[in-house]
Design a protein around this motif. Structure first.
Motif, PDB file in Angstrom:
ATOM      1  N   GLY A 299       0.835  -1.198   0.000  1.00 48.54           N
ATOM      2  CA  GLY A 299       0.000   0.000   0.000  1.00 48.54           C
ATOM      3  C   GLY A 299       0.864   1.239   0.000  1.00 48.54           C
ATOM      4  O   GLY A 299       2.098   1.188  -0.136  1.00 48.54           O
ATOM      5  N   MET A 300       0.254   2.369   0.178  1.00 46.47           N
ATOM      6  CA  MET A 300       0.969   3.635   0.120  1.00 46.47           C
ATOM      7  C   MET A 300       1.916   3.817   1.303  1.00 46.47           C
ATOM      8  O   MET A 300       2.875   4.599   1.221  1.00 46.47           O
ATOM      9  CB  MET A 300      -0.035   4.797   0.081  1.00 46.47           C
ATOM     10  CG  MET A 300      -0.952   4.854   1.283  1.00 46.47           C
ATOM     11  SD  MET A 300      -2.150   6.211   1.180  1.00 46.47           S
ATOM     12  CE  MET A 300      -1.048   7.617   1.125  1.00 46.47           C
ATOM     13  N   ASN A 301       1.675   3.125   2.422  1.00 46.95           N
ATOM     14  CA  ASN A 301       2.541   3.256   3.604  1.00 46.95           C
ATOM     15  C   ASN A 301       3.566   2.136   3.729  1.00 46.95           C
ATOM     16  O   ASN A 301       4.254   2.048   4.751  1.00 46.95           O
ATOM     17  CB  ASN A 301       1.690   3.290   4.875  1.00 46.95           C
ATOM     18  CG  ASN A 301       0.866   4.552   4.981  1.00 46.95           C
ATOM     19  OD1 ASN A 301       1.320   5.630   4.605  1.00 46.95           O
ATOM     20  ND2 ASN A 301      -0.362   4.425   5.486  1.00 46.95           N
ATOM     21  N   CYS A 302       3.670   1.294   2.723  1.00 48.86           N
ATOM     22  CA  CYS A 302       4.634   0.195   2.789  1.00 48.86           C
ATOM     23  C   CYS A 302       6.056   0.748   2.877  1.00 48.86           C
ATOM     24  O   CYS A 302       6.461   1.609   2.088  1.00 48.86           O
ATOM     25  CB  CYS A 302       4.491  -0.702   1.563  1.00 48.86           C
ATOM     26  SG  CYS A 302       5.589  -2.138   1.576  1.00 48.86           S
ATOM     27  N   GLY A 303       6.824   0.263   3.846  1.00 46.96           N
ATOM     28  CA  GLY A 303       8.200   0.711   4.043  1.00 46.96           C
ATOM     29  C   GLY A 303       8.348   1.824   5.055  1.00 46.96           C
ATOM     30  O   GLY A 303       9.477   2.179   5.418  1.00 46.96           O
TER      31      GLY A 303
END
Length: 615
Positions: free
Chosen positions: A571-575
Motif C-alpha cells: 500500500g501507500m505506507n509500505c516501508g
C-alpha cells in the motif's frame, strides 16, 4: 539442553538450515543420535530433525519423507522399492498419490518429515506447510492428504503410530484465541469455520473430532487420538504458538497448532500429557504389560529391562546424522575428556621402550646437548612434529652416533624483502588511537619561550630525527578541561604567534632557538586564521549527535519508551516506520486502555521530532 528436558526423544521442526550449515554441536551430540530431513532446493527453509538417546532407545528403521519416493543415503533405490525387511511400509498407493493435488517428488523435496520405526511403534516427525497465501493451498492440502493416507495405511498394517510435530492447523475454536476474529474477517459461520478443507481432514483423522455433515470416502473411521486434549478436554488457553512480531506470548494470545497424536490402540500407554512452559506438548509414557526398554531397542539389546550389549556403530542406520560424510568417523571435542582409558601396554613393549630410551641417553653429549631428541621414524608423532614424510625421517640405529645433518630439524630463515636496503628502525608512534586524535595533536610538555631543548629533542637529534614543530609542541590540550579560561588561554596563545615569526616558521629540519623576544604582537596575526582551528569540544558534540539514536517517544497509556516497527503491508505506507507501545498484546488480542497490556499509541517516525518534543 537435552538433559534439562529429561526426554529420550526430541523432535525439532522448521530448522531452516542447509547441510553445509551443520556443525559438530548439532550432529555429534554425546550419547545421542540424530536423523535429518533437509530441503533439497530451497535454502534456509523448513527442515525436521529427530534426536534419540542411545542409552534408552534406538530405531530399527529410518526414512525421510512421507511418500517413500526418496532414496536412502548412498543408494539409488527408493525406500518403497527397497528390500521388504528394510521397509517401514504403509506407502501411499498410486491411487492415493494421484488424488493428491501435488506430485510426490515435490511433497518430499522440502524436508518436512522424518519417520523412525521402533519395535514399539512408528514415529513420524512432521512439519506441515502453513496457510500463508492461496498460491500454496494445493501443496498444503496435497501434503495433508498424503500424510493422512500414510498414517491410515500404517494403522491398517497393525502397526502402532505416533505423530508429533507442527501441523499448522487449529483443531477447533477452543484451540485458537482469534477464532471469532477470523470468522468475522472471512465472513464464516461456525460450521463454515470447521469445514475448511485442512481442518475438516484433520478432525476426521482424530477420535472425537468435530465434523459437519457426513465423513469423506476413505475416512469413515478415526485413526488417531489427541493425547493432550484427551487429558484436558475443555481446557482453554492451551496454546503452543504465538505471534512473535507483536510479542503476543506474555498475554497468551496464540493458537495450538503443535500436536502429539497416537493410534487408538496406544491410549493405555500414556499417564499424563501437558504443555511445558517454553515448549509444545510434552507427554509421559509408560508401558503396562511389557518393559519399555525391550521394545524401544533392537532385538537382543535389552532383556526384561536389563541391557545385554552396548550400543555400537553397527546399530546405526544409514539416515543417521553421524554417518554424513562430513561427520563420519569423527567425534565431538567433549568426548576427548570423557573417553575410556586405553589398555595397558604389554611388558615386552614397555621393556623395548625402556631400552630405546637408555640407548638414546648414551649418545654423544656434544650432539645431544645442541639438538632435540628425534622421535622414532614412522610414528605419527614424529611426522606431525617435524612436518616431514616418513621417508624423510632418518631412523636412529642403536650403537651409532647420530650426525647433526640427520637430526637437524631447523627450518630455513625467511627471505627478507628485496627492497629493504637498510636496517628497519622501529617506530614508537602508536598511530591514531581514537576519534579524538583526528582533531587535535598529541600532548607535549614543551613551553613557549623556553631556550633549553627538552630531553626528547636531544634524543631526536642524536637519532638523526628532526624535532617536532614548535607550534605542535607548544600547545597542550586537555579534552576533559572545558572551562572558559582554558579556551581563552588557547586563543591568546594562537593570537600571540605570527606566521612571519621564527616561532611559527620553525618546522622539521629547523635548528633555530626560540626566544620570547621574537614573539609577534596580536596585530601581526591574521584574524581569519583563527577560524581555521578545529574546536575539539564542538567536534565531539557534533559526532555525538550524529551517532546517537533519536529519543523514543513515550506511550500515552504507560509513559514508557515506544518501539519502532516497519510497515510491510502493501500500500501507500509500505516501508514506513512508526512508533508504538512496547508492551505485549493482552489475551483479547486488541490494544487496550488503562490496562497492563499494549495501549493504542501510534506515531509515524516521520512525524516525530525528538529534539522539539523533548524540549
Amino acid at each position: 539442553m537435552f538433559d534439562i528436558l529429561e526426554a529420550d526423544i526430541v523432535i525439532f521442526q522448521e530448522t531452516k538450515i542447509q547441510r553445509k550449515d551443520l556443525v559438530d554441536d548439532m550432529v555429534l551430540v554425546p550419547g545421542w543420535d540424530c536423523y535429518w530431513s533437509l530441503p533439497k532446493h530451497k535454502k534456509g527453509y523448513s527442515g525436521v530433525v529427530i534426536y534419540t538417546r542411545q542409552s534408552v532407545c534406538a530405531p530399527i528403521r529410518a526414512e525421510e519423507g512421507i511418500t517413500g519416493i526418496l532414496c536412502p543415503p548412498g543408494s539409488t533405490t527408493s525406500f518403497f522399492n527397497g528390500p521388504e525387511d528394510q521397509q517401514i511400509g504403509g506407502y501411499p498407493s498410486r491411487t492415493q498419490l494421484e488424488a493428491s493435488l501435488a506430485d510426490a517428488t515435490t511433497l518430499d523435496s522440502e524436508g518436512r518429515c522424518v519417520i523412525l520405526e521402533f519395535r514399539a511403534f512408528v514415529l513420524l516427525g512432521v512439519y506441515s506447510p502453513a496457510n500463508r497465501d492461496e498460491t500454496r493451498d494445493d501443496f498444503r492440502l496435497g501434503f495433508l492428504d498424503v500424510l493422512d493416507a500414510r498414517i491410515r495405511n500404517l494403522v491398517a498394517m497393525g502397526k502402532r503410530v505416533v505423530l508429533a510435530g507442527d501441523l499448522n492447523i487449529s483443531r477447533e475454536e477452543l484451540d485458537t484465541a482469534n477464532a471469532e476474529a477470523s470468522m468475522r474477517k472471512n465472513g464464516y459461520t461456525a460450521e463454515e469455520y470447521m469445514s475448511t478443507p485442512a481442518r475438516r481432514m484433520f478432525n476426521q483423522l482424530l477420535e472425537g473430532g468435530k465434523i459437519v455433515g457426513e465423513r469423506d470416502q476413505g475416512r469413515e473411521e478415526s485413526a488417531m487420538w489427541d493425547i493432550c486434549r484427551g487429558f484436558h478436554p475443555r481446557r482453554k488457553g492451551m496454546f503452543t504458538c504465538w505471534e512473535q512480531k507483536v510479542n503476543a506470548r506474555p498475554g497468551n494470545y496464540g493458537a495450538r497448532i503443535d500436536y502429539v497424536l497416537s493410534s487408538l490402540d496406544m491410549k493405555s500407554w500414556f499417564s499424563d500429557s501437558n504443555i511445558q512452559e517454553g515448549l509444545m506438548d510434552q507427554i509421559d509414557i509408560h508401558g503396562e504389560t511389557v518393559h519399555t526398554l525391550d521394545v524401544m531397542n533392537p532385538q537382543g539389546v535389552f532383556l526384561n529391562g536389563i541391557r545385554q550389549r552396548e550400543y555400537s556403530t553397527c546399530d546405526m542406520l544409514s539416515l543417521s546424522g553421524k554417518l554424513i560424510p562430513e561427520f563420519d568417523g569423527r567425534r565431538n571435542i567433549k568426548d576427548m575428556f570423557t573417553r575410556k582409558p586405553s589398555l595397558a601396554k604389554s611388558p615386552s613393549t614397555a621393556t623395548s621402550l625402556a631400552d630405546t630410551e637408555q640407548e638414546d641417553s648414551n649418545t654423544d653429549d656434544t650432539v645431544g646437548s645442541s639438538i632435540e631428541q628425534v622421535p622414532q621414524a614412522g610414528s605419527p608423532r614424529s611426522i606431525a612434529a617435524t612436518g616431514q614424510t616418513a621417508k624423510e625421517i632418518v631412523p636412529h640405529v642403536a650403537g651409532k652416533k647420530r650426525s647433526f645433518a640427520a637430526t637437524s630439524t631447523s627450518r630455513p630463515l625467511k627471505r627478507s624483502k628485496s627492497g629493504a636496503s637498510g636496517p628497519v628502525v622501529p617506530s614508537n608512534s602508536k598511530g591514531q588511537q581514537s576519534l579524538k586524535g583526528f582533531f587535535f595533536k598529541p600532548t607535549a610538555t614543551a613551553q613557549v619561550g623556553s631556550t633549553t631543548p627538552s630531553p626528547t629533542q636531544d634524543a631526536e637529534k642524536q637519532n638523526g630525527d628532526s624535532p617536532k614543530p614548535v607550534l605542535e609542541a607548544a600547545i597542550e590540550f586537555n579534552p576533559s578541561n572545558t572551562e572558559p579560561s582554558t579556551q581563552n588561554n588557547t586563543a591568546e596563545l594562537f593570537s600571540s604567534i605570527s606566521p612571519t615569526s621564527p616561532l611559527a616558521r620553525q618546522g622539521p629540519g629547523s635548528t633555530g632557538t626560540r626566544s620570547a623576544q621574537t614573539s609577534p604582537s596580536k596585530k601581526e596575526y591574521e584574524e581569519g586564521d583563527l577560524d581555521k582551528v578545529h574546536d575539539p569540544i564542538q567536534s565531539k558534540e557534533s559526532w555525538t549527535k550524529l551517532f546517537t539514536k533519536p529519543a523514543a517517544p513515550r506511550c500515552e497509556g504507560h509513559n514508557e519508551p515506544c518501539k519502532t516497527m516497519l510497515t510491510k503491508k502493501s500500500g501507500m505506507n509500505c516501508g514506513r516506520s512508526f512508533w508504538m507501545c512496547a508492551r505485549p498484546l493482552g489475551p483479547s488480542g486488541q490494544k487496550e486502555k488503562n490496562t497492563q497490556w499494549r495501549c493504542p499509541t501510534f506515531i509515524w517516525c516521520s512525524d516525530w521530532n525528538s529534539t522539539t518534543s523533548m524540549a
